[in-house]
Design an enzyme around this catalytic site. Sequence first.
Site, PDB file in Angstrom:
ATOM      1  N   SER A 200       0.811  -1.216   0.000  1.00  0.00           N
ATOM      2  CA  SER A 200       0.000   0.000   0.000  1.00  0.00           C
ATOM      3  C   SER A 200       0.845   1.266   0.000  1.00  0.00           C
ATOM      4  CB  SER A 200      -0.938  -0.002   1.209  1.00  0.00           C
ATOM      5  OG  SER A 200      -1.786  -1.124   1.184  1.00  0.00           O
ATOM      6  N   HIS A 246       0.836   4.352   4.471  1.00  0.00           N
ATOM      7  CA  HIS A 246       0.149   5.036   3.382  1.00  0.00           C
ATOM      8  C   HIS A 246       0.642   6.470   3.212  1.00  0.00           C
ATOM      9  CE1 HIS A 246      -3.577   2.148   3.618  1.00  0.00           C
ATOM     10  NE2 HIS A 246      -2.423   1.516   3.458  1.00  0.00           N
TER      11      HIS A 246
END
Length: 298
Positions: A200, A246
């Site tokens: 991610s 992230h």
Amino acid sequence: MSTDHSPAPETSVPTCYRHPGRETYVRCTRCDRFICPECMRDAAVGHQCVECVAEGNRGVRRAVPRTVLGARGPASAVPVVTYTLIGACVAAYLAELASWRVVWEFMMLGRGVLPDGAVGGVAEGEWYRLFTTMFLHQRGGTFGITHILFNMWALWAVGPALEQVLGRWRFLALYVLSGLGGSVLLYLVGAPEESAVGASGAIFGLFGAFFVIGRRFGGPVGPIVFLLVINLIITFSVPNISWQGHVGGLVVGAALAAAYAYAPAARRNLVHIAAPLLTLALLATLVLVRTADLSPAT
């Protein structure tokens, strides 16, 4: 009265070597053969025949087409790096299904006790975890297989376009450094025993790069903004998601893409080489600082 026995002067008219029925007085400047207008090709000096022109062209190095960011290759080039990264993540996931030890030994971990009782983590010298974690995915729990499915879909959706405009090595540097940025931010601000897996961070880096490059060259950025907003909302509202991974990936990816996109044309290659190296040096320095902070006092 004397008689002249000298031979008569040559009165034949020269003809084109390719078209014997056509009279001409023009010679090829390279091979010196007679050529008619149909066989003439303009040269820097005089004219050349078609054969000499073809021979000369074989020795000319043709210019390789480049993108606006200096990447080599045609627009239809196969996104080899994107497909390779997808293949690597799928192979790692299959290895996870075969043995949980793959997760224990390669997930992101600052410092902690592993299920087998050993103490491991980046602070224990296992620096490779900063990289290997971006190829692993959660195989059970809340997300299960959807974790890898979404990440691979996102990589397949935005990867080829970025790889095309950036070129293979710039794209690979962007992906790896974005994933590393996510790992480093988790290492810096997360609890030492906090662990994480997933691509991610790298994917968020691609999202950020897509937005920056799109804005720089006037491309549509609405869809990527929508995707980013939705994913950031999920990041901060759903438990058990590493927001550090992230956000760290997003910041590094956007910053590196800005260096790629806004580099002066005269120094483009220098900037494109220096930017990833400086980013790697900065991230490595932050890792060393955090490791020193976690090291027990002697």
